[in-house]
Design a protein around this motif. Structure first.
Motif, short mmCIF file in Angstrom:
data_model
loop_
_atom_site.label_atom_id
_atom_site.label_comp_id
_atom_site.label_asym_id
_atom_site.label_seq_id
_atom_site.Cartn_x
_atom_site.Cartn_y
_atom_site.Cartn_z
N VAL A 20 -9.62 -14.06 -3.93
CA VAL A 20 -9.58 -14.07 -2.08
C VAL A 20 -10.62 -14.26 -1.58
O VAL A 20 -11.96 -14.15 -2.03
CB VAL A 20 -9.23 -12.56 -2.28
N LEU A 21 -10.13 -14.77 -0.56
CA LEU A 21 -11.48 -14.87 0.34
C LEU A 21 -11.29 -14.02 1.41
O LEU A 21 -10.84 -14.27 2.16
CB LEU A 21 -11.61 -16.60 0.88
N TYR A 22 -12.73 -12.99 1.46
CA TYR A 22 -12.62 -12.15 3.20
C TYR A 22 -13.13 -12.52 3.50
O TYR A 22 -14.45 -11.97 3.74
CB TYR A 22 -12.73 -10.60 2.18
N ASN A 23 -12.59 -12.40 4.68
CA ASN A 23 -13.55 -13.07 6.03
C ASN A 23 -13.99 -11.77 6.99
O ASN A 23 -13.33 -11.02 7.38
CB ASN A 23 -12.71 -13.70 6.78
N CYS A 24 -15.07 -10.94 6.32
CA CYS A 24 -14.94 -9.41 7.09
C CYS A 24 -16.46 -9.19 8.18
O CYS A 24 -17.87 -9.19 7.87
CB CYS A 24 -15.82 -8.43 5.59
N ALA A 25 -16.92 -10.92 7.96
CA ALA A 25 -18.53 -11.42 9.40
C ALA A 25 -17.92 -10.41 10.31
O ALA A 25 -17.12 -10.86 10.86
CB ALA A 25 -18.30 -12.46 8.98
N ALA A 74 -8.22 -13.14 3.80
CA ALA A 74 -8.23 -11.97 4.19
C ALA A 74 -9.11 -11.39 5.12
O ALA A 74 -10.13 -11.10 5.00
CB ALA A 74 -7.72 -10.30 3.12
N THR A 75 -8.35 -11.53 6.65
CA THR A 75 -9.50 -11.57 7.79
C THR A 75 -9.97 -10.02 8.45
O THR A 75 -8.26 -9.31 8.55
CB THR A 75 -8.99 -11.86 8.50
N VAL A 76 -10.55 -8.98 8.28
CA VAL A 76 -10.42 -7.95 9.04
C VAL A 76 -11.42 -8.54 11.21
O VAL A 76 -11.81 -9.25 11.28
CB VAL A 76 -12.44 -7.29 8.71
N SER A 77 -10.53 -7.89 11.56
CA SER A 77 -10.44 -7.88 13.22
C SER A 77 -10.32 -6.81 13.77
O SER A 77 -10.33 -5.45 12.81
CB SER A 77 -9.02 -8.63 13.56
N ASN A 78 -10.04 -6.54 15.42
CA ASN A 78 -10.27 -5.91 15.56
C ASN A 78 -8.85 -5.54 16.46
O ASN A 78 -7.99 -6.29 16.87
CB ASN A 78 -11.18 -5.22 16.93
N LEU A 79 -8.44 -5.09 17.92
CA LEU A 79 -7.83 -4.69 18.77
C LEU A 79 -8.25 -5.70 20.54
O LEU A 79 -6.99 -5.70 21.41
CB LEU A 79 -7.79 -3.45 19.82
N TYR A 80 -9.57 -6.62 19.92
CA TYR A 80 -9.29 -7.36 21.22
C TYR A 80 -8.94 -7.84 21.47
O TYR A 80 -8.68 -8.47 22.92
CB TYR A 80 -10.85 -8.04 21.38
N GLY A 81 -7.59 -9.07 21.08
CA GLY A 81 -6.81 -9.52 21.36
C GLY A 81 -5.71 -9.14 22.11
O GLY A 81 -4.61 -10.02 22.96
N LEU A 114 -7.61 -3.76 3.56
CA LEU A 114 -8.33 -4.80 3.10
C LEU A 114 -7.45 -5.64 1.66
O LEU A 114 -6.98 -6.52 1.67
CB LEU A 114 -9.39 -5.21 4.16
N VAL A 115 -8.13 -4.64 0.73
CA VAL A 115 -8.19 -4.99 -0.65
C VAL A 115 -6.73 -4.90 -0.92
O VAL A 115 -5.93 -5.89 -1.20
CB VAL A 115 -8.82 -4.02 -1.20
N ARG A 116 -6.22 -3.81 -0.70
CA ARG A 116 -4.49 -3.67 -0.71
C ARG A 116 -2.98 -4.13 -0.46
O ARG A 116 -2.61 -5.71 -0.70
CB ARG A 116 -4.07 -2.60 -0.38
N LEU A 117 -3.56 -5.03 0.61
CA LEU A 117 -2.81 -6.12 1.47
C LEU A 117 -3.05 -7.38 1.56
O LEU A 117 -2.25 -8.35 0.65
CB LEU A 117 -2.83 -5.63 3.19
#
Length: 324
Positions: A64-69, A100-107, A203-206
């Protein structure tokens, strides 16, 4: 034991790396400065993931590659996010890793009601478009079979190591010390908050749940609170006196923005604190049984971290407000 690559050593990236390492996985954290949480199972790598090909050297064999940047300064997003997002997507595709990417609600843009994963993406500005485009690119790659992708979206974070947030350095350490907390926008509008460790857990679970791939999920979060209610609950849990708040409106922000580009760039997402901004995370709870950490427990951990951490330098907005 699998290899997991985490891009970014901020609050979410560090929490994600520790969760994986504590579960017995080998974790490689890639960050510009080579920072990573201390754990025998965590390997720290200093590299600029946005440089073409740089991330490839550290992603081979990853499950898995997690994009937490997350570029910290709004004014640099337009330059920093596109090459970084493209590099992470390319590395995941090339090496067959789940992205697996971490995002927010901006979109989502301006909220007209509670936001769900089915709310159409309707960005209100450049930062929202960047976030939306990142997911649309990953979704397209997933749909066409080039990779497997999932995205978790959080509301405003709070918790250990969270400094750049509505519940960060302008609010939490100040009210815990008995000083006026500074908040942007209204103090009486419902607002969703997400405990940072809950984002890492989701993030880890999904990332490990094949049935979760191919779509975004909202991180299980607490019922909304106003900014005043959040500060009051925090102080009550921490045994601090009732908080005083300074609400910084558009006028003060406009003056501050003349000198500070970060504050100027904030106006694009100011709708999140000027009106109701509520995230519905029930889909993730119903599908996977994930629940948010009990609020008082999360607030206690937040207060404990801040009390053990040197107070950051005053924010320029705080200094300006003190003079007005």
């Amino acid at each position: 034991m699998s290899t997991h690559v985490v891009v970014g050593a901020g609050p979410v990236g560090s929490a994600t790396a520790l969760l994986l390492a504590q579960a017995g996985e080998h974790v490689r954290v890639v960050s510009r400065r080579g920072r990573a949480p201390r754990h025998p199972g965590v390997e720290a790598v200093a590299a600029d993931a946005a440089v073409p090909g740089e991330l490839d050297r550290h992603t081979a064999g990853a499950a898995v590659l997690y994009n937490c940047a997350n570029p910290s300064a709004y004014q640099h997003w337009a330059a920093q996010w596109p090459p970084l997002a493209a590099a992470v997507l390319a590395a995941a595709e090339r090496h067959g890793a789940v992205l697996a990417t971490v995002s927010n609600l901006y979109g989502y843009g301006r909220a007209t009601g509670p936001l769900t994963e089915d709310t159409p993406l309707a960005p209100a500005g450049a930062k929202g478009r960047l976030r939306a485009d990142m997911w649309l690119a990953a979704e397209s790659a997933h749909r066409t079979g080039r990779l497997r992708a999932v995205e978790v979206r959080s509301a405003d974070h709070f918790g250990p190591r969270v400094t750049e947030s509505a519940a960060g350095k302008m609010l939490v350490p100040r009210v815990l010390a008995g000083r006026p907390g500074v908040v942007l926008g209204r103090t009486d509008r419902p607002h969703s908050y997400t405990y940072v460790l809950d984002t890492a857990r989701a993030l880890v679970r999904l990332a490990a749940e094949e049935s979760a791939w191919g779509r975004p999920w909202h991180v299980p979060s607490h019922p909304p609170l106003t900014q005043r209610e959040f500060a009051g609950r925090l102080c009550a849990v921490a045994g601090a006196r009732r908080p005083r708040l300074i609400a910084v409106g558009r006028g003060v922000r406009r003056v501050a923005g003349l000198r500070n580009p970060r504050i100027r760039e904030f106006e694009e997402v100011a709708h999140q604190v000027e009106g109701a901004f509520v995230m519905d995370s029930s889909a993730c709870t119903q599908r996977f049984g994930l629940l948010p950490t009990p609020l008082d427990e999360a607030l206690h951990a937040t207060a404990a971290w801040w009390r053990a951490t040197p107070t950051p330098d005053p924010d320029p907005l705080v200094r300006l407000e003190a003079r007005t």
